[in-house]
Design a protein around this motif. Structure first.
Motif, PDB file in Angstrom:
ATOM      1  N   SER A  80     -21.165   3.600  11.803  1.00  0.00           N
ATOM      2  CA  SER A  80     -21.251   2.709  10.640  1.00  0.00           C
ATOM      3  C   SER A  80     -19.847   2.284  10.200  1.00  0.00           C
ATOM      4  N   TYR A  81     -18.888   3.202  10.286  1.00  0.00           N
ATOM      5  CA  TYR A  81     -17.497   2.806  10.021  1.00  0.00           C
ATOM      6  C   TYR A  81     -17.069   1.707  10.995  1.00  0.00           C
ATOM      7  N   PHE A  82     -17.432   1.957  12.256  1.00  0.00           N
ATOM      8  CA  PHE A  82     -17.055   0.995  13.284  1.00  0.00           C
ATOM      9  C   PHE A  82     -17.613  -0.399  12.976  1.00  0.00           C
ATOM     10  N   ASN A  83     -18.906  -0.446  12.642  1.00  0.00           N
ATOM     11  CA  ASN A  83     -19.529  -1.742  12.363  1.00  0.00           C
ATOM     12  C   ASN A  83     -18.870  -2.461  11.202  1.00  0.00           C
ATOM     13  N   ASP A  84     -18.574  -1.721  10.130  1.00  0.00           N
ATOM     14  CA  ASP A  84     -17.917  -2.329   8.964  1.00  0.00           C
ATOM     15  C   ASP A  84     -16.590  -2.967   9.357  1.00  0.00           C
ATOM     16  N   ILE A  85     -15.786  -2.194  10.054  1.00  0.00           N
ATOM     17  CA  ILE A  85     -14.430  -2.683  10.383  1.00  0.00           C
ATOM     18  C   ILE A  85     -14.494  -3.826  11.387  1.00  0.00           C
ATOM     19  N   TRP A  86     -15.392  -3.685  12.337  1.00  0.00           N
ATOM     20  CA  TRP A  86     -15.545  -4.722  13.361  1.00  0.00           C
ATOM     21  C   TRP A  86     -15.879  -6.069  12.713  1.00  0.00           C
ATOM     22  N   LYS A  87     -16.800  -6.038  11.719  1.00  0.00           N
ATOM     23  CA  LYS A  87     -17.169  -7.272  11.029  1.00  0.00           C
ATOM     24  C   LYS A  87     -15.970  -7.861  10.308  1.00  0.00           C
ATOM     25  N   GLU A  88     -15.203  -7.004   9.676  1.00  0.00           N
ATOM     26  CA  GLU A  88     -14.051  -7.500   8.916  1.00  0.00           C
ATOM     27  C   GLU A  88     -12.978  -8.121   9.799  1.00  0.00           C
ATOM     28  N   LEU A  89     -12.874  -7.584  10.990  1.00  0.00           N
ATOM     29  CA  LEU A  89     -11.836  -8.125  11.887  1.00  0.00           C
ATOM     30  C   LEU A  89     -12.181  -9.528  12.354  1.00  0.00           C
ATOM     31  N   ASP A  90     -13.500  -9.830  12.307  1.00  0.00           N
ATOM     32  CA  ASP A  90     -13.906 -11.214  12.519  1.00  0.00           C
ATOM     33  C   ASP A  90     -13.390 -11.773  13.843  1.00  0.00           C
ATOM     34  N   VAL A  91     -13.692 -11.063  14.904  1.00  0.00           N
ATOM     35  CA  VAL A  91     -13.183 -11.474  16.211  1.00  0.00           C
ATOM     36  C   VAL A  91     -14.110 -12.514  16.836  1.00  0.00           C
ATOM     37  N   HIS A  92     -13.574 -13.643  17.182  1.00  0.00           N
ATOM     38  CA  HIS A  92     -14.362 -14.650  17.888  1.00  0.00           C
ATOM     39  C   HIS A  92     -13.812 -14.821  19.279  1.00  0.00           C
ATOM     40  N   VAL A  93     -14.724 -14.863  20.232  1.00  0.00           N
ATOM     41  CA  VAL A  93     -14.235 -15.051  21.606  1.00  0.00           C
ATOM     42  C   VAL A  93     -14.568 -16.445  22.094  1.00  0.00           C
ATOM     43  N   PHE A 136       0.862  -1.195   0.000  1.00  0.00           N
ATOM     44  CA  PHE A 136       0.000   0.000   0.000  1.00  0.00           C
ATOM     45  C   PHE A 136       0.888   1.231   0.000  1.00  0.00           C
ATOM     46  N   SER A 137       0.264   2.354  -0.279  1.00  0.00           N
ATOM     47  CA  SER A 137       1.038   3.592  -0.339  1.00  0.00           C
ATOM     48  C   SER A 137       0.396   4.642   0.544  1.00  0.00           C
ATOM     49  N   ILE A 138       1.186   5.573   0.989  1.00  0.00           N
ATOM     50  CA  ILE A 138       0.651   6.669   1.790  1.00  0.00           C
ATOM     51  C   ILE A 138       1.047   7.978   1.122  1.00  0.00           C
ATOM     52  N   LYS A 139       0.043   8.852   0.917  1.00  0.00           N
ATOM     53  CA  LYS A 139       0.332  10.155   0.302  1.00  0.00           C
ATOM     54  C   LYS A 139       0.941  11.085   1.338  1.00  0.00           C
ATOM     55  N   LYS A 140       1.577  12.105   0.850  1.00  0.00           N
ATOM     56  CA  LYS A 140       2.172  13.080   1.752  1.00  0.00           C
ATOM     57  C   LYS A 140       1.088  13.730   2.601  1.00  0.00           C
ATOM     58  N   GLY A 141       1.305  13.809   3.899  1.00  0.00           N
ATOM     59  CA  GLY A 141       0.339  14.451   4.787  1.00  0.00           C
ATOM     60  C   GLY A 141      -0.837  13.571   5.178  1.00  0.00           C
ATOM     61  N   GLU A 142      -0.857  12.349   4.662  1.00  0.00           N
ATOM     62  CA  GLU A 142      -1.968  11.456   4.952  1.00  0.00           C
ATOM     63  C   GLU A 142      -1.777  10.757   6.306  1.00  0.00           C
ATOM     64  N   PHE A 143      -2.902  10.404   6.933  1.00  0.00           N
ATOM     65  CA  PHE A 143      -2.867   9.671   8.197  1.00  0.00           C
ATOM     66  C   PHE A 143      -3.486   8.308   7.933  1.00  0.00           C
ATOM     67  N   LEU A 144      -2.668   7.264   7.937  1.00  0.00           N
ATOM     68  CA  LEU A 144      -3.170   5.934   7.632  1.00  0.00           C
ATOM     69  C   LEU A 144      -3.024   5.023   8.841  1.00  0.00           C
ATOM     70  N   SER A 145      -4.066   4.262   9.132  1.00  0.00           N
ATOM     71  CA  SER A 145      -3.986   3.330  10.264  1.00  0.00           C
ATOM     72  C   SER A 145      -4.040   1.895   9.788  1.00  0.00           C
ATOM     73  N   LEU A 146      -3.341   1.057  10.529  1.00  0.00           N
ATOM     74  CA  LEU A 146      -3.376  -0.386  10.292  1.00  0.00           C
ATOM     75  C   LEU A 146      -4.107  -1.011  11.463  1.00  0.00           C
ATOM     76  N   VAL A 147      -5.156  -1.767  11.174  1.00  0.00           N
ATOM     77  CA  VAL A 147      -5.769  -2.543  12.250  1.00  0.00           C
ATOM     78  C   VAL A 147      -5.758  -4.005  11.837  1.00  0.00           C
ATOM     79  N   GLY A 148      -5.778  -4.876  12.811  1.00  0.00           N
ATOM     80  CA  GLY A 148      -5.740  -6.306  12.503  1.00  0.00           C
ATOM     81  C   GLY A 148      -5.670  -7.075  13.789  1.00  0.00           C
ATOM     82  N   PRO A 149      -5.986  -8.365  13.741  1.00  0.00           N
ATOM     83  CA  PRO A 149      -5.985  -9.165  14.964  1.00  0.00           C
ATOM     84  C   PRO A 149      -4.611  -9.179  15.635  1.00  0.00           C
TER      85      PRO A 149
END
Ligand SMILES: Nc1ncnc2c1ncn2[C@@H]1O[C@H](COP(=O)(O)OP(=O)(O)OP(=O)(O)O)[C@@H](O)[C@H]1O
Ligand SMILES: [Mg+2]
Lengths: 255, 274
Positions: free
Chosen positions: A242-255, A28-41
């Motif tokens: 709604s952003y939260f719900n989308d990302i939460w589903k993708e992270l696919d966390v099972h307890v 992936f690439s990051i543009k100048k001045g951009e704020f990019l986050s990585l989330v993952g299990p």
């Protein structure tokens, strides 16, 4: 031109007990001045990726480009903030802030006055002769940020930089640091476990799968109706959940 | 942090009571400690005077005091000086060599792995057993005594310091590396200063061990020093001299320890401002 290009990075850890595939073909690439986050299990390879970008760790394959140029080893264009502030208890705040300059041999009248300026701007100047143990958690984190900023990096890497703080301090420091980063116009790559934190600060969020990490999705975060974006304001927006719900589903966390 | 002393007027009744209690306790303990000492000395003196114990074998406080007062006739000062000198030289050499060796072993992982079994064995070996070898190698003089002190304290210092160096917080080292720090910088800016406490703890142990080495050396070489006086006194059955020397030795040990503690306070003053 992109500030940072991450091209087909692969990482395998070698170890007596075997080989651990930590990252496969992440680009992936990051543009100048951009704020990019990585989330993952947990354990998916986020810190590994940051260590590779910072030059502390040699990747098994792929390349990292900074301003379009390939880099080997630690680049002076990168500032890396770790989870703990790692302030040296035996040095004053000022002594801590100039540590990076000292190591790089860049300590001179100009850089010293820049250190003073940053300390003044971010409210730590009166504490410059105090020791870290005399400061609150939030102030310590700010001192650690200044220690990084004073070496004038273009790109900041943040690895769970706020997670050692308690929740309220964390919100306040997050807001604080966000403002500082925007004011200094830095490009940021942040790793976090905290989805709301990622949404509230980022322009884009990259979601990784569990180990070995591959990119699962990339989200553009837009809060159009905000005149001046701050993390705390973002949290109040309707689209936040709604952003939260989308990302939460993708992270696919099972307890 | 302790923020200035409050004036007694604005202390609450409860606080005053608490402070009084602490003070009573502190002085109470001190007075009992002194009383025990006085009781013991008096008992010793009286039983010797009454002939309950044989003062020829056990000596007697008043005779020990006499020995102290006759300092010059016994050359006591000279012997104290020699022992202190040997201890300081052994101690300083041990600290300097120990720090250098620990640094080298920290620097090279391979070197430290290679030397590990040797260090472990040397550490558990009773160094006094090397006495005769040392005397043959460096001669029966001050040198042998200093080497003895060194032999006893060196390995402990190396192991202690190396252990401290290796346990330096990994994240802090990583932080320094993010600024491009090389190994020498990591050592001088992070690892060494992070281990000031370890260093002084090992100095405190070391000063005692050096003294043990010096006395053991003086026992063997027997030319001068408190160790020599003790052996000599024993041989000619002058128990007053033996006892006086042992008491002086205790005082010397306490003073040397105090010397390291003061040094620590001066060097680490910053860290105490927490
Ligand atoms: N030095 C190492 N040697 C061998 N394996 C390692 C090493 N460092 C990390 N790993 C493994 O690589 C994987 C990724 O680790 P990494 O620390 O990058 O994960 P992470 O996404 O940052 O996790 P977390 O969210 O818990 O911080 C993990 O399974 C870990 O066990
Ligand atoms: Mg991590």
């Amino acid at each position: 031109m992109n500030a940072l290009d991450i091209k087909e990075i692969n990482m395998k850890y070698q170890d007596i007990s075997g080989e651990i595939d930590a990252i496969t073909d992440v680009s992936f690439s990051i543009k100048k001045g951009e704020f990019l986050s990585l989330v993952g299990p947990s354990g998916c390879g986020k810190s590994t990726l940051l260590s590779i970008v910072s030059g502390l760790l040699k990747q098994s394959g792929g390349e990292v480009l900074i301003d379009g140029e390939k880099v080997e080893g630690v680049s002076s264009k990168i500032g890396y903030m770790l989870q703990k502030d790692n302030l040296l208890e035996w040095r004053t705040i000022y002594g801590n802030v100039i540590l990076g300059l000292e190591i790089r041999g860049e300590l001179n009248a100009e850089s010293r006055s820049y250190a003073d300026e940053l300390l003044k701007t971010y409210g730590l100047y009166e504490f410059k002769d105090k020791y870290p143990a005399q400061l609150s958690g939030g102030m310590r984190q700010r001192a650690a940020l200044i220690r990084t900023l004073v070496t004038k990096p273009d790109i900041l890497l943040l690895d769970e930089a706020f997670s050692a703080l308690d929740y309220q301090t964390r919100l306040a420091v997050g807001d604080d640091v966000y403002r500082i980063i925007k004011k200094e116009n830095k490009t940021v790559l942040m790793v976090t476990h905290d989805i709301p934190e990622a949404i509230s600060m980022s322009d884009r969020i990259v979601v990784l799968t569990k180990r070995p990490a591959v990119i699962k999705a990339i989200h553009e975060i837009n809060f159009e109706n905000l005149k001046e974006r701050t993390p705390l304001e973002c949290r109040k927006q309707e689209s936040f959940s709604s952003y939260f719900n989308d990302i939460w589903k993708e992270l696919d966390v099972h307890v | 942090m302790y923020k200035g002393k409050k004036t007694p007027e604005n202390l609450s009744e409860e606080r005053k009571k608490y402070l009084r209690h602490i003070a009573y306790k502190k002085y109470g303990i001190l007075s009992v400690q002194i009383l025990i000492l006085i009781f013991f000395i008096t008992l010793w003196e009286i039983s010797a005077n009454l002939g309950l114990i044989d003062s020829f074998i056990t000596s007697q406080p008043s005779r020990i005091v006499d020995t102290f007062l006759n300092l010059t006739s016994n050359d006591l000062l000279m012997h104290i000086g020699i022992t202190c000198f040997e201890t300081m030289v052994g101690f300083l050499l041990g600290v300097i060599l120990g720090t250098i060796l620990a640094t080298l072993l920290w620097w090279s992982d391979t070197l430290s792995k290679i030397s590990e079994p040797y260090l472990v064995i040397l550490n558990s070996l009773p160094k006094i057993a090397l006495g005769p070898v040392i005397i043959i190698w460096v001669g029966a003089g001050v040198k042998a005594i200093i080497v003895m002190a060194l032999a006893i304290s060196l390995i402990v210092t190396v192991l202690e310091l190396l252990n401290g160096f290796l346990q330096t917080d990994k994240e802090t080292i990583k932080m320094a590396r993010t600024f491009g720090a090389n190994k020498a910088q990591i050592f001088s800016k992070i690892v060494f200063p992070a281990n000031m406490e370890t260093l002084f703890n090992s100095l405190k142990i070391n000063i005692g061990l050096s003294l043990v080495g010096v006395i053991a050396g003086e026992f063997l070489v027997s030319k001068a020093g408190l160790g020599y006086l003790i052996v000599y006194g024993g041989q000619v059955f002058q128990l007053d001299l033996v006892m006086a020397s042992v008491i002086i030795l205790a005082i010397v040990a306490a003073l040397l320890y105090e010397f390291v503690r003061i040094l620590e306070k001066i060097v680490c003053r910053k860290n105490f401002r927490k």
